[in-house]
Structure formats: structure tokens, C-alpha cells
Scaffold this motif. Structure first.
Motif, PDB file in Angstrom:
ATOM      1  N   TYR A  23       5.355   5.641 -10.581  1.00  0.00           N
ATOM      2  CA  TYR A  23       4.458   4.746  -9.843  1.00  0.00           C
ATOM      3  C   TYR A  23       5.127   4.102  -8.639  1.00  0.00           C
ATOM      4  CZ  TYR A  23       6.960   0.969 -12.139  1.00  0.00           C
ATOM      5  OH  TYR A  23       7.943   0.119 -12.561  1.00  0.00           O
ATOM      6  N   PRO A  26       6.512   7.090  -3.464  1.00  0.00           N
ATOM      7  CA  PRO A  26       5.354   7.333  -2.595  1.00  0.00           C
ATOM      8  C   PRO A  26       4.561   8.553  -3.070  1.00  0.00           C
ATOM      9  CG  PRO A  26       7.382   7.926  -1.464  1.00  0.00           C
ATOM     10  CD  PRO A  26       7.768   7.325  -2.786  1.00  0.00           C
ATOM     11  N   LEU A  27       3.546   8.317  -3.874  1.00  0.00           N
ATOM     12  CA  LEU A  27       2.702   9.393  -4.398  1.00  0.00           C
ATOM     13  C   LEU A  27       1.364   9.379  -3.684  1.00  0.00           C
ATOM     14  CD1 LEU A  27       3.228   8.968  -8.247  1.00  0.00           C
ATOM     15  CD2 LEU A  27       4.127  10.788  -6.813  1.00  0.00           C
ATOM     16  N   ASP A  28       0.824  10.542  -3.447  1.00  0.00           N
ATOM     17  CA  ASP A  28      -0.554  10.636  -2.961  1.00  0.00           C
ATOM     18  C   ASP A  28      -1.286  11.634  -3.843  1.00  0.00           C
ATOM     19  OD1 ASP A  28       0.384  13.084  -2.079  1.00  0.00           O
ATOM     20  OD2 ASP A  28       0.124  12.665   0.036  1.00  0.00           O
ATOM     21  N   VAL A  29      -2.585  11.644  -3.737  1.00  0.00           N
ATOM     22  CA  VAL A  29      -3.405  12.479  -4.612  1.00  0.00           C
ATOM     23  C   VAL A  29      -3.064  13.956  -4.435  1.00  0.00           C
ATOM     24  CG1 VAL A  29      -5.762  13.133  -5.231  1.00  0.00           C
ATOM     25  CG2 VAL A  29      -5.230  10.753  -4.701  1.00  0.00           C
ATOM     26  N   ALA A  30      -2.778  14.369  -3.213  1.00  0.00           N
ATOM     27  CA  ALA A  30      -2.434  15.775  -2.973  1.00  0.00           C
ATOM     28  C   ALA A  30      -1.159  16.170  -3.717  1.00  0.00           C
ATOM     29  CB  ALA A  30      -2.273  16.022  -1.478  1.00  0.00           C
ATOM     30  N   VAL A  40      -7.008  19.511  -4.726  1.00  0.00           N
ATOM     31  CA  VAL A  40      -7.223  18.065  -4.647  1.00  0.00           C
ATOM     32  C   VAL A  40      -8.642  17.705  -5.068  1.00  0.00           C
ATOM     33  CG1 VAL A  40      -7.280  16.074  -3.088  1.00  0.00           C
ATOM     34  CG2 VAL A  40      -5.468  17.775  -2.862  1.00  0.00           C
ATOM     35  N   SER A  44      -9.460  15.600  -8.428  1.00  0.00           N
ATOM     36  CA  SER A  44     -10.093  14.279  -8.310  1.00  0.00           C
ATOM     37  C   SER A  44     -11.391  14.204  -9.104  1.00  0.00           C
ATOM     38  CB  SER A  44     -10.364  13.946  -6.841  1.00  0.00           C
ATOM     39  OG  SER A  44      -9.139  13.802  -6.156  1.00  0.00           O
ATOM     40  N   TYR A  56      -6.243   7.638  -7.363  1.00  0.00           N
ATOM     41  CA  TYR A  56      -5.667   6.548  -6.573  1.00  0.00           C
ATOM     42  C   TYR A  56      -5.901   5.204  -7.249  1.00  0.00           C
ATOM     43  CZ  TYR A  56      -4.637   3.370  -2.770  1.00  0.00           C
ATOM     44  OH  TYR A  56      -4.114   2.354  -2.024  1.00  0.00           O
ATOM     45  N   SER A  86       4.375  -0.134  -3.023  1.00  0.00           N
ATOM     46  CA  SER A  86       3.378  -0.434  -1.990  1.00  0.00           C
ATOM     47  C   SER A  86       4.078  -0.577  -0.651  1.00  0.00           C
ATOM     48  CB  SER A  86       2.630  -1.726  -2.321  1.00  0.00           C
ATOM     49  OG  SER A  86       1.802  -1.531  -3.426  1.00  0.00           O
TER      50      SER A  86
END
Length: 143
Positions: A23, A26-30, A40, A44, A56, A86
Motif C-alpha cells: 500500500y 506507488p501503485l496504480d490500477v494498471a 485493466v 476493475s 483504487y 500518498s
């Protein structure tokens, strides 16, 4: 349950576990979808269908939960924000207020006794005096 459905649930659980473990990165949905070899859009859609929130939203909720623990332990709002991954203090504060119902500064300043943090039913169960046998038939109360 079909084998395909079971495999899909395994993949979604792996993605959720990845978010729980990483967590602060730096994670993104992709990147999360790619880690379980799903597109993706499909990832989702299926994540929302199974867990009731977007990937997200899930990730941000985990970050807020971790930040709450840090704030209760005395960390500054800025430190908690950066330690949970963050990038922006403003977006972190907005999301924190949305999830928790108070600003991070107000949360940090509030008193957090253990019982107050638990649901009422849990606090009653844990703090209820119990009789325990000690020695030869004597009983005492134990918290």
C-alpha cells in the motif's frame, strides 16, 4: 462454482493481497491488473463485482486505515501521508476526511482509548469480567 470463476476469485484475492502488502508503494490500477494478468477494464469490473468498491477505493481505504494507526501512535499528518504512499497532502486529507469523518489533524488530536476504537459489542465482550478458577475451587474475576 466453475473452475474459471474460482480462478478469477484467486486472481482478485492476489490483487487485493498485493494492495494490502504494498500500500505504501506507488501503485496504480494498471500495475495491479498487470500483476494478475488481467486487462485493466476487466480487472476493475470484476473487482467491483466481488468486493463492492473499485481497486483504487480499496487501496485508498487501506492507506487511510494505516494512516489512522500512525496518527494514533503520534505521527505527524505529513509523515503519515508520506509513509502510506500518498503523493499529495491535500488529496490525502480530503480522502481521509471522506473516509473517517474528520480531518487527519482532528483525528490525531482526538483521544483514542482502545474501547472507543472497537465496535460496542466487541468492547463489551472483551471488557466483561470473567470468572476463572484458581487453585482449589476459589474463583476470582479476571478482566
Amino acid at each position: 462454482m466453475t473452475p474459471e470463476r474460482r480462478q478469477e476469485l484467486v486472481l482478485l484475492r492476489r490483487a487485493r493481497d498485493l494492495m494490502d502488502r504494498r500500500y505504501a508503494e506507488p501503485l496504480d490500477v494498471a500495475a495491479i491488473a498487470s500483476s494478475v494478468h488481467l486487462s485493466v477494464a476487466h480487472f476493475s469490473r470484476r473487482f467491483v463485482a466481488v468486493y463492492g468498491e473499485t481497486p483504487y477505493q480499496y487501496l485508498m481505504t487501506r492507506r487511510i486505515e494505516r494512516a489512522c494507526a500512525m496518527l494514533r501512535a503520534g505521527a505527524s499528518v505529513t509523515d503519515a501521508c508520506m509513509q502510506v504512499g500518498s503523493a499529495s497532502l491535500g488529496s490525502f486529507s480530503s480522502r481521509f476526511t471522506q473516509v473517517v469523518g474528520m480531518t487527519p489533524s482532528a483525528y490525531r488530536a482526538a483521544e483514542h482509548t482502545a474501547e472507543a476504537l472497537m465496535p460496542d459489542c466487541t468492547a463489551r465482550t472483551i471488557t466483561r469480567p470473567r470468572l476463572s478458577r484458581i487453585g482449589e475451587g476459589r474463583t476470582t474475576t479476571a478482566a
